[in-house]
Design a protein around this motif. Structure first.
Motif, short mmCIF file in Angstrom:
data_model
loop_
_atom_site.label_atom_id
_atom_site.label_comp_id
_atom_site.label_asym_id
_atom_site.label_seq_id
_atom_site.Cartn_x
_atom_site.Cartn_y
_atom_site.Cartn_z
N VAL A 20 0.86 -1.19 0.00
CA VAL A 20 0.00 0.00 0.00
C VAL A 20 0.89 1.24 0.00
O VAL A 20 1.56 1.54 0.99
CB VAL A 20 -0.94 0.02 1.23
N ASP A 21 0.92 1.96 -1.12
CA ASP A 21 1.78 3.13 -1.25
C ASP A 21 1.25 3.97 -2.41
O ASP A 21 0.78 3.42 -3.41
CB ASP A 21 3.23 2.70 -1.52
N ASP A 22 1.31 5.28 -2.29
CA ASP A 22 0.81 6.15 -3.35
C ASP A 22 1.92 6.62 -4.29
O ASP A 22 1.67 7.40 -5.21
CB ASP A 22 0.10 7.37 -2.74
N THR A 23 3.15 6.14 -4.07
CA THR A 23 4.29 6.55 -4.89
C THR A 23 4.69 5.42 -5.84
O THR A 23 5.10 4.34 -5.39
CB THR A 23 5.50 6.92 -4.01
N ARG A 41 0.06 -7.94 -4.41
CA ARG A 41 -1.08 -7.12 -4.80
C ARG A 41 -0.76 -5.67 -4.43
O ARG A 41 0.01 -5.41 -3.51
CB ARG A 41 -2.36 -7.60 -4.11
N ILE A 42 -1.37 -4.73 -5.17
CA ILE A 42 -1.03 -3.33 -5.04
C ILE A 42 -2.27 -2.51 -4.71
O ILE A 42 -3.35 -2.73 -5.27
CB ILE A 42 -0.42 -2.78 -6.35
N ALA A 43 -2.12 -1.56 -3.78
CA ALA A 43 -3.14 -0.56 -3.51
C ALA A 43 -2.45 0.79 -3.41
O ALA A 43 -1.43 0.92 -2.74
CB ALA A 43 -3.89 -0.87 -2.21
N THR A 44 -3.01 1.80 -4.07
CA THR A 44 -2.40 3.12 -4.08
C THR A 44 -3.07 4.09 -3.11
O THR A 44 -2.74 5.27 -3.09
CB THR A 44 -2.44 3.72 -5.50
N SER A 45 -3.99 3.59 -2.31
CA SER A 45 -4.65 4.43 -1.31
C SER A 45 -5.12 3.55 -0.16
O SER A 45 -5.26 2.32 -0.30
CB SER A 45 -5.84 5.17 -1.91
N GLY A 46 -5.41 4.19 0.98
CA GLY A 46 -5.93 3.45 2.12
C GLY A 46 -7.27 2.83 1.83
O GLY A 46 -7.56 1.70 2.24
N VAL A 47 -8.15 3.56 1.12
CA VAL A 47 -9.48 3.04 0.80
C VAL A 47 -9.36 1.77 -0.04
O VAL A 47 -10.04 0.77 0.22
CB VAL A 47 -10.30 4.10 0.05
N PRO A 69 -2.20 10.63 1.03
CA PRO A 69 -3.28 11.63 1.09
C PRO A 69 -4.61 10.99 1.47
O PRO A 69 -4.77 9.77 1.37
CB PRO A 69 -3.31 12.17 -0.35
N GLU A 70 -5.54 11.81 1.91
CA GLU A 70 -6.90 11.42 2.27
C GLU A 70 -6.94 10.53 3.50
O GLU A 70 -7.41 10.92 4.55
CB GLU A 70 -7.61 10.75 1.08
N MET A 71 -6.44 9.32 3.39
CA MET A 71 -6.41 8.40 4.54
C MET A 71 -4.97 7.93 4.73
O MET A 71 -4.44 7.18 3.91
CB MET A 71 -7.32 7.19 4.32
N ARG A 79 -8.57 1.04 10.83
CA ARG A 79 -9.76 0.43 10.22
C ARG A 79 -9.56 -1.06 9.95
O ARG A 79 -10.48 -1.85 10.11
CB ARG A 79 -10.12 1.17 8.94
N LEU A 80 -8.35 -1.43 9.56
CA LEU A 80 -8.06 -2.85 9.37
C LEU A 80 -8.24 -3.61 10.68
O LEU A 80 -8.83 -4.70 10.71
CB LEU A 80 -6.62 -3.03 8.87
#
Length: 374
Positions: A20-23, A41-47, A69-71, A79-80
């Protein structure tokens, strides 16, 4: 309860790692580092991370950036951990924030580790492997009672060996990150059994220390420091005196150890004498007779008998080994130090029993001494 190591629908049996990283550069670096051994697996935001983590197959481990950003990562972790479906997925924070207070916040939120940026590929690979090995060890420990119920009459001896191997494997996972050795585990295990047998004739201890319970103490003693698996390397492996903040983090190994045993009890739907002793030892072996220990500051009889016995066994081994002390004490010097702490650090009657069998402690130490470098 912990999710089992995931197997993707395609039949890919590799563990699933969620990054999980936005960069994009960070994602590319981590993915390239891990994709040969793990399904990434890849996630670019907390949501997006929350969405992926809640789907089957659940990730086995999450590498979570803090500054997004955002979360941000901290809120994502909150939340997890508040969702039953994802609460037990281990989270490792990846961040450029290097203050102890940042690490402490991450660990308080339920993360299992905290890796600073810029990352070291070797450290990332080692930490990921350590956490996945711990998941497997927990699963094995939880399965042991199923094996015992099903096969006890025809394979009692074999299952006993399996149980001991699982316990030792879990203990070694904890010790592997510290400067301890497998022989430290064997020595303290033998000290505990010897001391418990000596105390079993004492009116204060005879009810608790039956022969069956002494055997369980012997089996559970190797788990006393299993909680160190949850302490950051920056604290656990630091040379020299810890800062007050670092020492507060180190104290959490008792909590991590207890939580590991509690998770097994929760999975089983109850406890048993073995797990009770393991929980008492992991959580309370750093308490002191005069109430100055941790984590609860228990005093005197408030401290479980099992933890009082482990405290003397562990202290003796620390004194004669090159661990937390300046140099190594001789056997005779260690006896003096423990006797000085009678009624302060240690239960007076436990110290008196130790003094009776102290020569046997020395024989155990000699039999299981650490190998010396050439």
């Amino acid at each position: 309860m912990d999710h089992p190591i995931s197997t993707a629908v395609t039949g890919d049996s590799r563990p699933v790692i969620l990054i999980v990283d936005d960069t994009p550069d960070n994602i590319s670096l981590l993915s390239g580092l891990l994709k040969e051994q793990y399904k990434v697996r890849i996630a670019t935001s907390g949501v997006k991370a929350l969405q992926i983590a809640s789907q089957e197959p659940h990730p086995d481990l999450i590498l979570l950036d803090v500054m997004m950003p955002e979360m941000d990562g901290y809120e994502t972790c909150r939340r997890l951990k508040s969702d039953l479906m994802t609460a037990d997925i281990p989270v490792i924070f990846l961040t450029a924030r290097s203050q102890v207070k940042d690490e402490e916040l991450g660990l308080r939120l339920g993360a299992v580790d905290y890796i600073g940026k810029p990352i070291s590929p070797a450290i990332v690979q080692a930490r990921v492997a350590t956490q996945l090995n711990l998941i497997r060890a927990r699963q094995l420990l939880r399965n042991q009672n199923v094996y015992l119920e099903r096969l006890v009459e025809e394979r009692t001896e074999e299952l006993g060996r399996l149980q001991d191997a699982i316990i030792m494997a879990m203990a070694l996972l904890g010790e592997a990150r510290d400067n301890e050795t497998a022989n430290h585990i064997r020595r303290t295990q033998a000290y505990v059994a010897l001391l418990a047998r000596q105390l079993s004739q004492h009116p204060r201890f005879c009810h608790e220390l039956s022969e069956a319970n002494i055997t369980l103490l012997y089996k559970s003693a190797p788990l006393h420091d299993i909680g160190k698996i949850g302490i950051p390397d920056s604290v656990l492996l630091k040379e020299g005196k810890l800062t007050p903040e670092e020492f507060d983090l180190m104290k959490q190994h008792t909590w991590h150890g207890r939580e590991t045993i509690l998770s097994v009890e929760k999975y089983l739907g109850g406890s048993n004498e073995f797990l009770r002793f393991a929980r008492e030892i992991t959580y309370s072996h750093q308490e002191k007779w005069d109430g100055t220990g941790y984590p609860e500051g228990l005093r005197g009889e408030q401290i479980p008998v099992s933890a009082r016995i482990m405290a003397v066994a562990d202290a003796y081994d620390a004194l004669i080994s090159e661990r937390d002390y300046d140099g190594t004490y001789t056997h005779a010097e260690a006896i003096v130090q423990i006797h000085k702490a009678r009624g302060l650090h240690f239960d007076p009657d436990v110290v008196d029993a130790f003094l009776v069998v102290a020569d046997d402690f020395a024989e155990i130490a000699k039999t299981h001494r650490d190998s010396q470098p050439d």
